[in-house]
Motif scaffolding. Structure first.
Motif, PDB file in Angstrom:
ATOM      1  N   ASP A 237     -25.498  -4.311   5.204  1.00 34.27           N
ATOM      2  CA  ASP A 237     -24.489  -5.090   5.759  1.00 34.27           C
ATOM      3  C   ASP A 237     -23.751  -4.484   7.061  1.00 34.27           C
ATOM      4  O   ASP A 237     -22.678  -4.993   7.482  1.00 34.27           O
ATOM      5  N   GLY A 239     -24.619  -4.596  10.985  1.00 31.03           N
ATOM      6  CA  GLY A 239     -25.440  -5.211  11.940  1.00 31.03           C
ATOM      7  C   GLY A 239     -25.729  -4.149  13.257  1.00 31.03           C
ATOM      8  O   GLY A 239     -24.674  -3.548  13.553  1.00 31.03           O
ATOM      9  N   SER A 276     -13.266   2.077  18.343  1.00 29.31           N
ATOM     10  CA  SER A 276     -12.559   1.562  16.979  1.00 29.31           C
ATOM     11  C   SER A 276     -13.146   0.015  16.756  1.00 29.31           C
ATOM     12  O   SER A 276     -13.177  -0.579  17.672  1.00 29.31           O
ATOM     13  N   GLY A 277     -13.117  -0.009  15.502  1.00 28.46           N
ATOM     14  CA  GLY A 277     -13.541  -1.268  15.049  1.00 28.46           C
ATOM     15  C   GLY A 277     -15.008  -1.690  15.202  1.00 28.46           C
ATOM     16  O   GLY A 277     -15.563  -2.890  14.871  1.00 28.46           O
ATOM     17  N   CYS A 278     -15.950  -0.696  15.425  1.00 29.02           N
ATOM     18  CA  CYS A 278     -17.195  -0.642  15.569  1.00 29.02           C
ATOM     19  C   CYS A 278     -18.246  -0.264  14.265  1.00 29.02           C
ATOM     20  O   CYS A 278     -19.295  -0.277  14.346  1.00 29.02           O
ATOM     21  N   GLY A 279     -17.510   0.155  13.352  1.00 25.92           N
ATOM     22  CA  GLY A 279     -18.156   0.163  11.872  1.00 25.92           C
ATOM     23  C   GLY A 279     -18.501   1.840  11.624  1.00 25.92           C
ATOM     24  O   GLY A 279     -19.376   2.011  10.818  1.00 25.92           O
ATOM     25  N   LYS A 280     -17.618   2.475  12.086  1.00 30.10           N
ATOM     26  CA  LYS A 280     -17.688   4.112  11.485  1.00 30.10           C
ATOM     27  C   LYS A 280     -17.215   4.026  10.069  1.00 30.10           C
ATOM     28  O   LYS A 280     -18.032   4.747   9.201  1.00 30.10           O
ATOM     29  N   SER A 281     -16.303   3.527   9.611  1.00 27.25           N
ATOM     30  CA  SER A 281     -15.747   3.471   8.327  1.00 27.25           C
ATOM     31  C   SER A 281     -16.693   2.859   7.335  1.00 27.25           C
ATOM     32  O   SER A 281     -17.279   3.072   6.282  1.00 27.25           O
ATOM     33  N   LEU A 282     -17.207   1.688   8.121  1.00 30.87           N
ATOM     34  CA  LEU A 282     -18.362   0.957   7.133  1.00 30.87           C
ATOM     35  C   LEU A 282     -19.608   1.574   7.151  1.00 30.87           C
ATOM     36  O   LEU A 282     -20.091   1.804   5.966  1.00 30.87           O
ATOM     37  N   ASN A 375     -11.818   9.235  16.222  1.00 26.84           N
ATOM     38  CA  ASN A 375     -11.521   8.291  17.265  1.00 26.84           C
ATOM     39  C   ASN A 375     -11.384   8.718  18.547  1.00 26.84           C
ATOM     40  O   ASN A 375     -11.978   8.634  19.712  1.00 26.84           O
ATOM     41  N   HIS A 411     -21.897 -11.498   8.639  1.00 30.96           N
ATOM     42  CA  HIS A 411     -20.759 -11.933   8.287  1.00 30.96           C
ATOM     43  C   HIS A 411     -21.005 -13.268   7.859  1.00 30.96           C
ATOM     44  O   HIS A 411     -20.004 -14.026   6.800  1.00 30.96           O
ATOM     45  N   ALA A 437     -15.240  -5.639  14.109  1.00 33.61           N
ATOM     46  CA  ALA A 437     -14.311  -6.162  13.481  1.00 33.61           C
ATOM     47  C   ALA A 437     -13.732  -7.338  14.029  1.00 33.61           C
ATOM     48  O   ALA A 437     -13.420  -8.368  13.205  1.00 33.61           O
ATOM     49  N   GLU A 440     -16.158 -10.233  13.124  1.00 31.99           N
ATOM     50  CA  GLU A 440     -15.740 -10.495  11.605  1.00 31.99           C
ATOM     51  C   GLU A 440     -14.643 -11.422  11.612  1.00 31.99           C
ATOM     52  O   GLU A 440     -14.602 -12.493  10.814  1.00 31.99           O
TER      53      GLU A 440
HETATM   54  N1  LIG Z   1     -21.750  -2.932  12.809  1.00 35.58           N
HETATM   55  C1  LIG Z   1     -21.147  -3.866  12.023  1.00 35.58           C
HETATM   56  N2  LIG Z   1     -21.825  -4.696  11.322  1.00 35.58           N
HETATM   57  C2  LIG Z   1     -20.930  -5.410  10.431  1.00 35.58           C
HETATM   58  N3  LIG Z   1     -19.832  -5.463  10.364  1.00 35.58           N
HETATM   59  C3  LIG Z   1     -19.167  -4.681  11.010  1.00 35.58           C
HETATM   60  C4  LIG Z   1     -19.721  -3.803  12.242  1.00 35.58           C
HETATM   61  N4  LIG Z   1     -18.864  -3.248  12.715  1.00 35.58           N
HETATM   62  C5  LIG Z   1     -17.692  -3.551  12.363  1.00 35.58           C
HETATM   63  N5  LIG Z   1     -17.673  -4.383  11.347  1.00 35.58           N
HETATM   64  C6  LIG Z   1     -16.774  -5.041  10.476  1.00 35.58           C
HETATM   65  O1  LIG Z   1     -15.402  -4.671  10.898  1.00 35.58           O
HETATM   66  C7  LIG Z   1     -14.747  -3.864   9.892  1.00 35.58           C
HETATM   67  C8  LIG Z   1     -13.878  -2.668  10.456  1.00 35.58           C
HETATM   68  O2  LIG Z   1     -15.001  -1.785  10.752  1.00 35.58           O
HETATM   69  P1  LIG Z   1     -14.866  -0.349  10.620  1.00 35.58           P
HETATM   70  O3  LIG Z   1     -13.375   0.124   9.854  1.00 35.58           O
HETATM   71  O4  LIG Z   1     -16.049   0.355  10.045  1.00 35.58           O
HETATM   72  O5  LIG Z   1     -14.402   0.154  12.207  1.00 35.58           O
HETATM   73  P2  LIG Z   1     -14.032   1.682  12.321  1.00 35.58           P
HETATM   74  O6  LIG Z   1     -15.152   2.050  13.582  1.00 35.58           O
HETATM   75  O7  LIG Z   1     -14.038   2.527  11.468  1.00 35.58           O
HETATM   76  O8  LIG Z   1     -12.849   1.583  13.137  1.00 35.58           O
HETATM   77  P3  LIG Z   1     -11.454   2.463  13.336  1.00 35.58           P
HETATM   78  O9  LIG Z   1     -11.814   3.388  14.527  1.00 35.58           O
HETATM   79  O10 LIG Z   1     -10.513   1.684  13.790  1.00 35.58           O
HETATM   80  O11 LIG Z   1     -11.236   3.244  11.911  1.00 35.58           O
HETATM   81  C9  LIG Z   1     -15.762  -3.515   8.940  1.00 35.58           C
HETATM   82  O12 LIG Z   1     -15.153  -3.640   7.671  1.00 35.58           O
HETATM   83  C10 LIG Z   1     -16.716  -4.746   9.174  1.00 35.58           C
HETATM   84  O13 LIG Z   1     -16.397  -5.820   8.349  1.00 35.58           O
END
Ligand SMILES: Nc1ncnc2c1ncn2[C@@H]1O[C@H](COP(=O)(O)OP(=O)(O)OP(=O)(O)O)[C@@H](O)[C@H]1O
Ligand SMILES: [Mg+2]
Length: 498
Positions: A237, A239, A276-282, A375, A411, A437, A440
């Motif tokens: 999941d 990318g 932010s929003g680049c997939g750390k939590s993912l 962050n 996605h 994010a 998506e």
């Molecule tokens: N590399 C990726 N591949 C696929 N989906 C992604 C990717 N990065 C982000 N997303 C999508 O964006 C959503 C938000 O990403 P996520 O919460 O992991 O970001 P984050 O780095 O934890 O942000 P923050 O710093 O704001 O917490 C994910 O649930 C996913 O749907």
């Protein structure tokens, strides 16, 4: 005062043996951290009665104990220090306000000097130890582990005896799962849980296991310190971020018995930082799925909120719970604010939690793997980044063009789009500086446009329309992102393959 002290781990060490060892080695003063006063008491009593060839006298003092009411703690400590016999003394709810602190310190020092040559040990018991700097040499702390499987088996057997009419048809494997399922509960909690499981039943079968799992989930939830996170995502999941994914895949086999034999230890933790929003939590969720381990998120607001005693107590309880349910992954979000933060005027609470976290990171032997995200990386204290704490620190950057194509693919496929209608290269080119994010979101907005248009299927132009209407965060944060990159350049490994 109030300095956190390195804790000598008793996790997975039988507390009876541990305490016996300390008494045998003539430790004068031991602080036992535990919520389970009764269990500590019965363990100390057992050591006193059965630990050695001859029984040792065992005394308990608590503020409310009527038989001791004439004697304050200073007298009690004085008598203990000067008695020439062997003995164990347990002080319940120990804290520095039991007597004027300078006097209490003096009395403890006397105990230390007068008992270090003989078999007398003073046990201070409370959920959390706080030892003033100038007393650290004199007092050691042990962490009284929650009941292990064999303790739980003992409780299980005794509860079972109280229900003679219930027929036990669990096989060994099921019983093993039952006991594992109860790990993380205190002795009292386990007892109640087993009773609940048996009451009104004619037969103890596999169904009863659910009672235990539900009960444990309820108790962990009641404390609210740890939240179980069901993992919906796996590595497919994500990318891009190939370096990070490779690292995770490589370590998948590190959990096996073979690896253990080869002297390879389990990872301790991974820190993910970046935009932010680049997939750390993912990624955190994908780690749990990739390694097949349950994921628990620490709710730091509950810890600081004081719902479970002081913040220090809450933090230690959370650590004990995660150790008890291990192997598991502990998720720390925004580690720079939660456990590694520094707040002016909080009486040193955050500093103490940080120090206790670092010590635990360094010393724990339980199979708990920390997945931390950050962050504001410039706020991370250097101690956290030092080698030996995290196995790796990854920098999760904005996706490059190739990765953006891969994220679109993830996605689009997730939403069952007809892939022949999309040119991933073009989509990637049109989304320079977009984070995952936002990509998506572009897919979702495109779907809405298509749906509004007679509920037709998604087409590439819908996504282009959605892209045209949005401005990526990175363009408004260009300076900050440059700053993050500069920081990460020398301190972290890139999660993406360049
Ligand atoms: N590399 C990726 N591949 C696929 N989906 C992604 C990717 N990065 C982000 N997303 C999508 O964006 C959503 C938000 O990403 P996520 O919460 O992991 O970001 P984050 O780095 O934890 O942000 P923050 O710093 O704001 O917490 C994910 O649930 C996913 O749907
Ligand atoms: Mg996040």
């Amino acid at each position: 005062m109030n300095q956190a002290k390195p804790v000598i781990r008793a996790q997975r060490v039988n507390p009876f043996e541990e305490i016996k060892r300390l008494v045998a080695s003539k430790y004068p003063i031991v602080w036992i951290e535990s919520w389970e006063e009764d269990r500590v008491e019965s363990t100390l009593r057992r050591v006193a009665d059965k630990g050695f060839t001859n029984p040792i006298p065992f005394t308990i003092w608590s503020q409310t104990d009527v038989s001791n009411s004439q004697k304050n703690i200073i007298n009690i400590l004085h008598d203990f220090a000067h008695a020439d016999d062997k003995g164990l003394l347990m002080i319940k709810d120990f804290n520095w306000e039991l007597a004027p602190t300078p006097m209490l310190k003096r009395a403890l020092r006397d105990v230390f000097h007068l008992t270090k040559a003989n078999f007398k040990t003073l046990f201070l018991v409370s959920p959390y130890s706080n030892i003033p700097e100038d007393m650290m040499k004199d007092i050691i702390t042990i962490d009284f582990a929650l009941p292990d499987e064999s303790d739980l088996d003992g409780i299980f057997q005794s509860v079972l005896k109280a229900f003679p009419k219930v027929k036990n048809i669990l096989n060994d494997e099921q019983k093993g799962r039952l006991l594992k399922g109860a790990l993380g509960l205190t002795l009292d909690e386990a007892k109640l849980t087993f009773q609940k499981m048996l009451v009104g039943k004619q037969e103890l079968n596999e169904e009863a296991l659910d009672t235990v799992f539900l009960e444990k989930a309820r108790i962990i939830k009641r404390d609210g310190l740890l939240e179980f996170v069901p993992t919906k995502y796996n590595l497919d999941d994500i990318g891009g971020l190939e370096n990070l994914k490779d690292w995770l895949r490589d370590r998948n086999s590190f959990f096996s018995e073979d690896a253990k034999h080869a002297g390879i230890s389990m990872p301790k933790g991974v820190l993910m930082t970046g935009v932010s929003g680049c997939g750390k939590s993912l990624c955190t969720q994908a780690i749990a799925a990739a390694w097949g381990l349950p994921l628990y998120r620490l709710d730091i607001n509950r810890v600081y909120g004081g719902a479970i005693g002081t913040p220090e107590e809450g933090f230690r309880r959370a650590i004990k719970q995660i150790e008890a349910v291990s192997p598991a992954i502990l998720w720390l979000e925004e580690v720079e604010k939660s456990v590694a933060g520094y707040q002016e005027g909080d009486g040193g609470v955050t500093a103490r939690i940080f120090s206790s976290f670092l010590t635990w990171m360094q010393e724990h032997t339980s199979p708990v793997i920390v997945a931390a995200t950050a962050n504001e990386i410039n706020k991370l204290p250097p101690e956290l980044l030092r080698k030996g704490r995290f196995d790796e620190i990854f920098f999760v950057d904005l996706p490059n063009e190739k990765e953006r194509g891969q994220i679109f693919e993830v996605h689009l496929k997730k939403r069952n789009a007809d892939m022949t209608r999309f040119d991933l290269v073009e989509l990637a080119k049109a989304t320079n500086a977009y984070n995952g994010a936002e990509i998506e979101q572009a897919v979702i907005s495109g779907l809405i446009l298509a749906f509004k248009d007679n509920k037709r299927g998604l087409k590439q132009e819908d996504i282009f329309k959605a892209i045209g209407r949005s401005v990526p965060l990175a363009t408004t944060m260009a300076e900050q992102i440059k700053e993050i990159k500069r920081w990460a350049d020398t301190r972290a490994v890139k999660a993406s393959r360049s």
